[in-house]
Design a protein around this motif. Structure first.
Motif, mmCIF file in Angstrom:
data_model
loop_
_atom_site.group_PDB
_atom_site.id
_atom_site.type_symbol
_atom_site.label_atom_id
_atom_site.label_comp_id
_atom_site.label_asym_id
_atom_site.label_seq_id
_atom_site.Cartn_x
_atom_site.Cartn_y
_atom_site.Cartn_z
ATOM 1 N N PHE A 35 56.021 77.405 108.565
ATOM 2 C CA PHE A 35 56.174 76.232 107.700
ATOM 3 C C PHE A 35 57.623 76.062 107.246
ATOM 4 O O PHE A 35 58.133 74.934 107.185
ATOM 5 C CB PHE A 35 55.242 76.342 106.493
ATOM 6 N N VAL A 36 58.290 77.166 106.927
ATOM 7 C CA VAL A 36 59.692 77.083 106.520
ATOM 8 C C VAL A 36 60.546 76.556 107.670
ATOM 9 O O VAL A 36 61.470 75.761 107.465
ATOM 10 C CB VAL A 36 60.190 78.462 106.046
ATOM 11 N N THR A 37 60.244 76.996 108.894
ATOM 12 C CA THR A 37 60.989 76.513 110.063
ATOM 13 C C THR A 37 60.787 75.021 110.262
ATOM 14 O O THR A 37 61.738 74.275 110.529
ATOM 15 C CB THR A 37 60.538 77.272 111.324
ATOM 16 N N ILE A 38 59.534 74.562 110.129
ATOM 17 C CA ILE A 38 59.239 73.134 110.283
ATOM 18 C C ILE A 38 59.979 72.325 109.227
ATOM 19 O O ILE A 38 60.563 71.272 109.521
ATOM 20 C CB ILE A 38 57.717 72.891 110.178
ATOM 21 N N ILE A 39 59.989 72.833 107.984
ATOM 22 C CA ILE A 39 60.699 72.134 106.907
ATOM 23 C C ILE A 39 62.182 72.042 107.224
ATOM 24 O O ILE A 39 62.801 70.977 107.088
ATOM 25 C CB ILE A 39 60.473 72.867 105.568
ATOM 26 N N GLY A 40 62.780 73.159 107.666
ATOM 27 C CA GLY A 40 64.203 73.157 107.993
ATOM 28 C C GLY A 40 64.547 72.211 109.117
ATOM 29 O O GLY A 40 65.564 71.502 109.069
ATOM 30 N N LEU A 41 63.705 72.158 110.145
ATOM 31 C CA LEU A 41 63.946 71.260 111.273
ATOM 32 C C LEU A 41 63.806 69.793 110.863
ATOM 33 O O LEU A 41 64.599 68.937 111.291
ATOM 34 C CB LEU A 41 62.978 71.585 112.411
ATOM 35 N N LEU A 42 62.802 69.490 110.050
ATOM 36 C CA LEU A 42 62.609 68.113 109.596
ATOM 37 C C LEU A 42 63.784 67.643 108.742
ATOM 38 O O LEU A 42 64.285 66.521 108.910
ATOM 39 C CB LEU A 42 61.300 67.990 108.819
ATOM 40 N N VAL A 43 64.236 68.496 107.834
ATOM 41 C CA VAL A 43 65.383 68.143 106.989
ATOM 42 C C VAL A 43 66.622 67.942 107.846
ATOM 43 O O VAL A 43 67.390 66.990 107.646
ATOM 44 C CB VAL A 43 65.628 69.227 105.924
#
Length: 347
Positions: free
Chosen positions: A265-273
């Protein structure tokens, strides 16, 4: 059978790192040495109950070599040609949003404590974060899993984009005696200033000192190119894998699955940002969105620069942005030293 072998931790980790580094040098698999050494340490712990203690000298060596490796990629001339204040501001905004959003998720959704949430939220500086976490003398497998999962996902994505792994293998270049002399001098000076910084309570002192000194030499000593031989970098990476394995070995399967979910989830958040901020920045600054995205995605300097080279997407711009990102993240412990201490005390 192997009880008490913790006295030989440095020897065990060095042998495993040498074997893993040999595989890494011969293979085209990105960071194979890191994952192999981590897996070997975990196997020894789970199968033979080998208790591995992380020696201080190992942390010091990793800090110095990784610091020099990053610092050697930064020069003032490259910065002046590839960056401007608007790009740096956009990068800082992207890092701030990535860290803030990931911190919120880890603290409020995953119920991590503030200190671990902050360390797990910082995007893409696992070496620095491991050293910071280690300085607290409280192993945090949550943080290690979060960053490990993010690293694996980004490596897979980089390989998918480039559609090949053979071209991203490490280029093995020999260095002359002058370069060896310069490298040795930088190591000695880094050790001195690192030890001096340690007395002032600066976190990750050897890494920060070596990074700054290497960047200075790379900028002002034009007669000799500062370079770290690829096999030393691979060996340091393998030792980092041993450190990761020693931290993960005490984690149960159930805990591993829980921490891995948080990492995803942290990776997905970082990629989206990164995707959103890079799109806005590319529109405002008139740059290619794909180039800015590669420059701001929370991946490693080597992997993202290799993808930029393969696709012909301004690799110098991508490399310098990632070097600046790492420079900012490696100096984060100094800037937020008091805040980090407060959060650690709240655990």
């Amino acid at each position: 059978m192997f009880e008490g072998s913790s006295r030989y931790s440095l020897l065990i980790m060095s042998i495993i790192a040498l074997m893993a580094a040999s595989v890494g040098l011969l293979s085209a698999i990105p960071l194979a040495e890191l994952f192999m050494s981590a897996a070997a340490i975990i196997f020894l712990r789970k199968r033979f109950n080998v208790q591995v203690v992380i020696p201080t000298s190992l942390l010091m060596f990793i800090q110095v070599m990784l610091g020099i490796s990053v610092g050697a990629t930064i020069s003032l001339s490259e910065l002046s040609h590839t960056l401007n204040p608007a790009v740096i501001l956009g990068l800082v905004i992207c890092l701030t949003l990535q860290t803030s959003c990931s911190y919120w998720w880890l603290h409020h959704k995953e119920k991590w404590n503030p200190f671990e949430s902050l360390l797990g939220a910082v995007p893409g500086a696992m070496a620095a974060i491991l050293v910071i976490s280690e300085s607290g003398n409280k192993p945090s497998p949550k943080v290690v899993y979060s960053h490990s999962v993010r690293l694996i996902i980004l490596i897979v994505l980089a390989g998918f984009i480039s559609n090949t792994t053979a071209d991203v293998a490490i280029e093995h270049t020999a260095i002359g005696w002058q370069q060896w002399a310069l490298l040795s001098g930088v190591i000695v000076i880094s050790m001195f200033f690192g030890k001096l910084s340690l007395r002032f309570g600066i976190p990750a002192p050897y890494m920060i000192a070596s990074l700054v000194i290497a960047a200075f030499c790379n900028s002002y000593i034009s007669e000799i190119d500062l370079a770290v031989p690829s096999y030393i970098v691979v060996f340091a990476t393998a030792l980092l894998g041993s450190l990761i394995g020693a931290r993960l070995a005490e984690t149960t399967l159930r805990e591993a699955l829980t921490y891995s979910k948080a990492g995803v989830f942290v990776t997905i958040i970082g990629l989206l940002v990164a995707a959103v901020t890079s799109y806005v920045a590319s529109y405002v600054l008139g740059l290619s969105w794909v180039v800015v995205l590669l420059a701001w995605v929370p991946g490693s300097v080597e992997a993202m620069t290799a993808v930029a080279l393969l696709l012909g997407l301004e690799p110098a711009f991508v490399m310098v942005n990632h070097a600046i990102r790492l420079l900012l993240l490696y100096t984060l412990p100094v800037v937020l030293k008091n805040r980090l201490e407060q959060l650690r005390e709240q655990q």
